[in-house]
Design a protein around this motif. Structure first.
Motif, PDB file in Angstrom:
ATOM      1  N   GLN A  20      24.348  36.734 101.133  1.00  0.00           N
ATOM      2  CA  GLN A  20      22.994  36.897 100.586  1.00  0.00           C
ATOM      3  C   GLN A  20      22.763  35.922  99.435  1.00  0.00           C
ATOM      4  O   GLN A  20      21.699  35.320  99.303  1.00  0.00           O
ATOM      5  CB  GLN A  20      22.809  38.336 100.100  1.00  0.00           C
ATOM      6  CG  GLN A  20      22.803  39.365 101.214  1.00  0.00           C
ATOM      7  CD  GLN A  20      22.520  40.754 100.680  1.00  0.00           C
ATOM      8  OE1 GLN A  20      22.325  40.929  99.478  1.00  0.00           O
ATOM      9  NE2 GLN A  20      22.531  41.734 101.577  1.00  0.00           N
ATOM     10  N   GLN A  21      23.788  35.753  98.567  1.00  0.00           N
ATOM     11  CA  GLN A  21      23.650  34.843  97.440  1.00  0.00           C
ATOM     12  C   GLN A  21      23.483  33.403  97.914  1.00  0.00           C
ATOM     13  O   GLN A  21      22.670  32.650  97.377  1.00  0.00           O
ATOM     14  CB  GLN A  21      24.877  34.973  96.530  1.00  0.00           C
ATOM     15  CG  GLN A  21      24.979  36.339  95.852  1.00  0.00           C
ATOM     16  CD  GLN A  21      26.274  36.498  95.091  1.00  0.00           C
ATOM     17  OE1 GLN A  21      27.200  35.682  95.271  1.00  0.00           O
ATOM     18  NE2 GLN A  21      26.371  37.569  94.291  1.00  0.00           N
ATOM     19  N   GLY A  23      22.238  32.420 100.763  1.00  0.00           N
ATOM     20  CA  GLY A  23      20.906  32.295 101.365  1.00  0.00           C
ATOM     21  C   GLY A  23      19.830  32.114 100.312  1.00  0.00           C
ATOM     22  O   GLY A  23      18.910  31.307 100.458  1.00  0.00           O
ATOM     23  N   SER A  24      19.944  32.899  99.215  1.00  0.00           N
ATOM     24  CA  SER A  24      18.960  32.769  98.129  1.00  0.00           C
ATOM     25  C   SER A  24      19.036  31.389  97.501  1.00  0.00           C
ATOM     26  O   SER A  24      18.011  30.775  97.155  1.00  0.00           O
ATOM     27  CB  SER A  24      19.225  33.850  97.063  1.00  0.00           C
ATOM     28  OG  SER A  24      19.082  35.138  97.621  1.00  0.00           O
ATOM     29  N   ILE A  27      17.302  28.808  99.756  1.00  0.00           N
ATOM     30  CA  ILE A  27      15.841  28.929  99.683  1.00  0.00           C
ATOM     31  C   ILE A  27      15.314  28.321  98.388  1.00  0.00           C
ATOM     32  O   ILE A  27      14.323  27.578  98.363  1.00  0.00           O
ATOM     33  CB  ILE A  27      15.423  30.394  99.811  1.00  0.00           C
ATOM     34  CG1 ILE A  27      15.737  30.904 101.219  1.00  0.00           C
ATOM     35  CG2 ILE A  27      13.937  30.565  99.508  1.00  0.00           C
ATOM     36  CD1 ILE A  27      15.489  32.392 101.398  1.00  0.00           C
ATOM     37  N   ALA A  28      16.016  28.625  97.275  1.00  0.00           N
ATOM     38  CA  ALA A  28      15.600  28.069  95.985  1.00  0.00           C
ATOM     39  C   ALA A  28      15.674  26.549  95.995  1.00  0.00           C
ATOM     40  O   ALA A  28      14.785  25.851  95.480  1.00  0.00           O
ATOM     41  CB  ALA A  28      16.472  28.643  94.863  1.00  0.00           C
TER      42      ALA A  28
END
Length: 310
Positions: A20-21, A23-24, A27-28
């Protein structure tokens, strides 16, 4: 009381939170790249606009300088013409429409007009501030020959000075001479249509100036000479093309009736005031210079009275 509920994420092993980290973070990063790209595109667009605007300003400055130089050249033509004699007529070199001239990437066009070939509106005002009856009558005749209301002479006279008896209209401001033809826009009745009709027949010069009978329009000739019809004035204008008037006496001698009264305003066969109109076209800009030149004694460069850059 029920016991506090456990946070499922708190029980999740650290290894399970890493996808999850990541993926974030991706995106950023993508958002940052998109923002940088958009900002760069905007900056490039602004830079293009700045470059184009700078080119326009540069071309405008260069066309303005060319226009000023062309005005100086027109002054040299007038100075050279003065050495040939005191007579100014429409068959002389200064009076011809200049053909388009090329200078690098610019095209110049221009012409010189004799302002003393027009009716000087300030002739209506004497040095003492009173209205000149004879000039006033001449202006009314000009308005009538142009199909305009003769009352326009009265509204102009009210603006210029006192009536012959020294009185002023009620609530009128102190009379003052015109500075430019644009001052007429502030006078009642002088609409754009009226000004367009008057344009080639009237001028604005300081003080009372003689009319050059060699360059005046037939309408002006008929207005300033009592007893001269517009048809007869056109005949005189045709005859002066091949044989310009030598002086005011020569003009009177060629009238159909030499016994006609004297002209309503002073007349002459030469001029001192000339309007120069220059246009310069360049790839990205256009400039126009309008100047009033006063020609002194023969052989001297004319004096620039005013210059307007458009």
């Amino acid at each position: 009381m029920s016991p506090p509920r456990a946070d499922p994420a708190a029980k999740m092993p650290p290894a399970d939170r890493r996808p999850q980290q990541r993926g974030s973070a991706v995106i950023a990063a993508m958002l940052v790249v998109a923002l940088v790209a958009a900002t760069g595109s905007m900056l490039y667009g602004r830079m293009d606009d700045w470059i184009e605007r700078s080119a326009l300003l540069r071309d405008k400055a260069q066309t303005g300088e060319l226009a000023r130089n062309a005005v100086d050249y027109a002054g040299s033509l007038l100075a050279a013409d003065a050495t040939r004699g005191p007579v100014d007529s429409l068959d002389e070199e200064w009076a011809r429409q200049l053909p388009p001239l090329r200078h690098e990437s610019a095209t110049l066009r221009g012409r010189i007009s004799d302002l003393q070939g027009r009716f000087n509106l300030n002739n209506l005002r004497r040095d003492d501030g009173r209205i000149d009856d004879r000039a006033y009558a001449a202006y009314r005749r000009l308005l009538l020959s142009l199909g305009l209301a003769p009352e326009l002479a009265e509204t102009l006279a009210d603006h210029l000075g006192s009536r012959p008896d020294g009185t002023r209209p009620a609530a009128a401001e102190p009379g003052q001479p015109l500075r430019t033809p644009g001052d007429l826009k502030r006078i009642v009745g002088y609409t754009p249509a009226v000004l367009a009709r008057l344009q080639t027949h009237i001028g604005v010069l300081a003080g009372q100036q003689p009319v050059n009978v060699n360059t005046a329009t037939p309408e002006v000739l008929a207005a300033i000479q009592p007893g001269l019809s517009l048809a007869a004035a056109r005949v005189l204008a045709d005859g002066r093309r091949s044989l310009p008037f030598r002086d005011s006496s020569d003009f009177r001698n060629r009238l159909a009736d030499p016994g006609l009264p004297a002209s309503l305003v002073p007349i002459a066969a030469g001029s001192r005031h000339f309007l120069v109109d220059i246009e310069v076209d360049r790839e990205h800009a256009r400039s126009r210079a309008v100047a009033l030149l006063q020609r002194p004694l023969a052989g001297r460069q004319p004096i620039l009275l005013w210059l307007t850059l458009l």
